[in-house]
Design a protein around this motif. Structure first.
Motif, short mmCIF file in Angstrom:
data_model
loop_
_atom_site.label_atom_id
_atom_site.label_comp_id
_atom_site.label_asym_id
_atom_site.label_seq_id
_atom_site.Cartn_x
_atom_site.Cartn_y
_atom_site.Cartn_z
N LEU A 54 0.79 -1.23 0.00
CA LEU A 54 0.00 0.00 0.00
C LEU A 54 0.82 1.28 0.00
N PRO A 55 1.86 1.45 0.87
CA PRO A 55 2.60 2.73 0.85
C PRO A 55 3.20 3.06 -0.52
N LEU A 56 3.78 2.02 -1.19
CA LEU A 56 4.36 2.26 -2.51
C LEU A 56 3.25 2.46 -3.55
N LEU A 57 2.16 1.73 -3.41
CA LEU A 57 1.03 1.92 -4.33
C LEU A 57 0.50 3.34 -4.25
N LEU A 58 0.41 3.87 -3.05
CA LEU A 58 -0.08 5.23 -2.87
C LEU A 58 0.88 6.26 -3.46
N ARG A 59 2.17 6.01 -3.30
CA ARG A 59 3.16 6.92 -3.89
C ARG A 59 3.06 6.87 -5.41
N LEU A 60 2.88 5.69 -5.96
CA LEU A 60 2.71 5.54 -7.40
C LEU A 60 1.46 6.29 -7.87
N ARG A 77 -14.14 0.54 -5.96
CA ARG A 77 -13.76 1.94 -5.78
C ARG A 77 -13.11 2.16 -4.42
N LEU A 78 -11.90 2.70 -4.45
CA LEU A 78 -11.15 2.94 -3.22
C LEU A 78 -10.30 4.18 -3.46
N THR A 79 -10.64 5.30 -2.87
CA THR A 79 -9.96 6.54 -3.18
C THR A 79 -8.61 6.63 -2.49
N ALA A 80 -7.61 7.06 -3.25
CA ALA A 80 -6.28 7.26 -2.67
C ALA A 80 -6.34 8.29 -1.57
N SER A 81 -7.22 9.28 -1.72
CA SER A 81 -7.30 10.32 -0.71
C SER A 81 -7.76 9.78 0.64
N SER A 82 -8.45 8.64 0.64
CA SER A 82 -8.86 8.06 1.91
C SER A 82 -7.65 7.68 2.75
N ALA A 371 3.26 20.05 6.91
CA ALA A 371 3.74 18.65 6.93
C ALA A 371 2.58 17.67 7.00
N ARG A 372 1.60 17.98 7.83
CA ARG A 372 0.49 17.04 8.04
C ARG A 372 -0.29 16.77 6.76
N PHE A 373 -0.45 17.77 5.91
CA PHE A 373 -1.27 17.60 4.72
C PHE A 373 -0.46 17.29 3.46
N ASN A 374 0.86 17.16 3.60
CA ASN A 374 1.69 16.90 2.43
C ASN A 374 1.69 15.41 2.11
N LEU A 375 1.45 15.07 0.84
CA LEU A 375 1.30 13.66 0.47
C LEU A 375 2.59 12.88 0.60
N THR A 377 5.10 13.49 2.64
CA THR A 377 5.36 13.32 4.07
C THR A 377 4.55 12.16 4.63
N ARG A 378 3.28 12.13 4.31
CA ARG A 378 2.40 11.12 4.87
C ARG A 378 2.80 9.71 4.40
N SER A 379 3.08 9.57 3.11
CA SER A 379 3.42 8.24 2.61
C SER A 379 4.80 7.80 3.09
N ALA A 380 5.78 8.73 3.10
CA ALA A 380 7.13 8.37 3.53
C ALA A 380 7.17 8.00 5.01
N VAL A 381 6.48 8.78 5.84
CA VAL A 381 6.47 8.49 7.28
C VAL A 381 5.77 7.16 7.55
N ALA A 382 4.66 6.92 6.87
CA ALA A 382 3.94 5.65 7.07
C ALA A 382 4.82 4.47 6.70
N GLU A 383 5.55 4.59 5.61
CA GLU A 383 6.40 3.49 5.16
C GLU A 383 7.59 3.28 6.10
N LEU A 384 8.25 4.37 6.49
CA LEU A 384 9.43 4.24 7.35
C LEU A 384 9.06 3.78 8.76
N ALA A 385 7.88 4.17 9.22
CA ALA A 385 7.46 3.75 10.56
C ALA A 385 7.21 2.25 10.61
N ASP A 386 6.80 1.65 9.51
CA ASP A 386 6.48 0.22 9.49
C ASP A 386 7.64 -0.64 9.01
#
Length: 409
Positions: A54-60, A77-82, A371-375, A377-386
């Motif tokens: 998912l983290p890489l899919l979202l970045r893609l 249907r599954l929105t990336a923004s979700s 930072a909170r609303f930057n895409l 940031t959100r994807s990178a932090v989620a991936e690195l945290a896991d």
């Protein structure tokens, strides 16, 4: 055969290739932007690799300009923004201000033009200031929009044109508030209204600003590159950069828009040519100049070179540029935070997670809501945290908490 029937039969790899070609990107460009090789993209497109995590899919999805993951996966249907976008608590109030029409009596005396212009300047100061800039601007936007709209209906002549320019600027603020939130239709609405107000004002300078912000709208909507550059250059042709600083700053900003558009599709020569034009404008304005609310100037042009090199997948040039730039001199907390995030993006291409987390923490301190609303940031932090290296995992998890990101199941 209907379009949806054709696309429903496509494999994941075929969808990636179709979207990549629609963006005008080569395999090396797409691979670089998601931290993978051109060979990885080829393997995805030919079916040798399946759907990534998912983290890489979202970045893609972000790089390909996809708002709905079904465009990539073909699943329900599954929105990336979700997953990648957060909704600010004040989003409903701002949406209401943009979609509610108030028909006040023309006999009701509007606020003076000077007072309204002062309120717009104050609003821009709130946006660029430290702290929770989105939260602060959301408080003033609804009344400011309503009062400007009323004044535009009542005033005539020069006063009306001045109010229309102020209204366009306020729509820019609304667009910035809405950016990176799950409200793409409102982003398009504010961009269009800002351009309409600028044209009603018959102001080349206001049109130039609207063109800069419409470039962001076009990019997020997946509009073709040629349309973005054409809009920027048509607006630039309305200006006289030799007249004064106001025209020169806006002209330089539009050259920067073209440079960033060319970088997005991997055209290095054209990107650097237009960046050189923006750089010349910044040089003519002087090292200490920064536009009061557009922030165009020496530091902004230098910082956007990081973005340009990163989009061109030239990570070494991007990080070397970052080493020469001190964003602390930029008179905008939101811009400082954004360019720190762009620097982190450059280091992510070099697979340097320690630098990425360090820079994202700095960006969060500079402007938490940027930072909170930057895409990224959100994807990178989620991936690195896991799945990040142990040395950064604790810091990434702490930042995940600060950003209010969900913990993966």
């Amino acid at each position: 055969m209907p379009e949806h029937a054709h696309t429903s039969a496509l494999t994941f790899g075929q969808r990636v290739r179709r979207l990549r070609e629609r963006q005008g990107q080569t395999r090396p460009v797409l691979g670089g932007l998601v931290g993978r090789s051109a060979e990885w993209v080829k393997a995805i497109e030919t079916g040798r690799l399946g759907v990534p995590r998912l983290p890489l899919l979202l970045r893609l999805a972000d790089v390909l300009g996809v708002k709905d993951l079904a465009e990539l996966t073909g699943e329900e249907r599954l929105t990336a923004s979700s997953y990648t976008k957060a909704a600010h608590d004040a989003l409903p109030a701002v949406k209401g201000a943009l979609t509610t029409y108030q028909f006040t009596s023309p006999d009701e005396q509007p606020e003076t033009v000077e007072s309204l212009l002062g309120r717009v300047r104050d609003a821009w100061s709130l946006w660029h200031g430290t702290g929770r800039h989105r939260t602060r601007i959301a408080v003033v936007l609804p009344d400011l929009l309503a009062d400007l709209q009323h004044a535009a209906r009542v005033y005539g002549g020069t006063d009306r044109r001045r109010v229309q320019v102020a209204l366009a600027e306020t729509y820019h603020l609304a667009q910035l508030f809405l950016s990176f939130q799950p409200a793409p239709e409102l982003v398009i609405l504010t961009g269009d209204r800002a351009m309409a107000a600028a044209q009603d004002a018959d102001s080349p300078r206001a049109i130039a600003c609207a063109a800069w912000y419409m470039n962001h709208v076009f990019r997020d909507a997946g509009e073709r590159h040629e349309a973005r550059v054409d809009l920027a250059m048509q607006a630039a042709d309305l200006l006289n950069p030799d007249r004064d600083r106001e025209d020169l700053a806006r002209w330089g900003l539009l050259q920067l828009a073209a440079a960033l558009s060319y970088a997005k599709i991997g055209k290095r020569g054209d990107a650097e040519r237009y960046w050189d034009r923006a750089n010349d404008a910044a040089r003519r304005l002087g090292d200490t100049y920064a536009h009061p609310y557009l922030i165009f100037g020496r530091s902004m042009v230098d910082a956007y070179a990081i973005t340009m090199h990163t989009d061109l997948v030239r990570s070494r040039e991007a990080t070397e540029t970052a080493d020469r730039i001190d964003v602390a001199s930029m008179p905008s907390a939101t811009r400082r935070s954004f360019h720190l995030i762009e620097t982190a993006r450059a280091y992510s291409l070099q697979n340097e997670p320690i630098a990425v987390v360090h820079l994202l923490k700095k960006a969060h301190r500079a402007s938490p809501e940027t930072a909170r609303f930057n895409l990224f940031t959100r994807s990178a932090v989620a991936e690195l945290a896991d799945t990040g290296p142990a040395v950064v995992r604790d810091d990434a998890r702490a930042l995940r908490r600060d950003l209010g990101l969900p913990i993966a199941a």
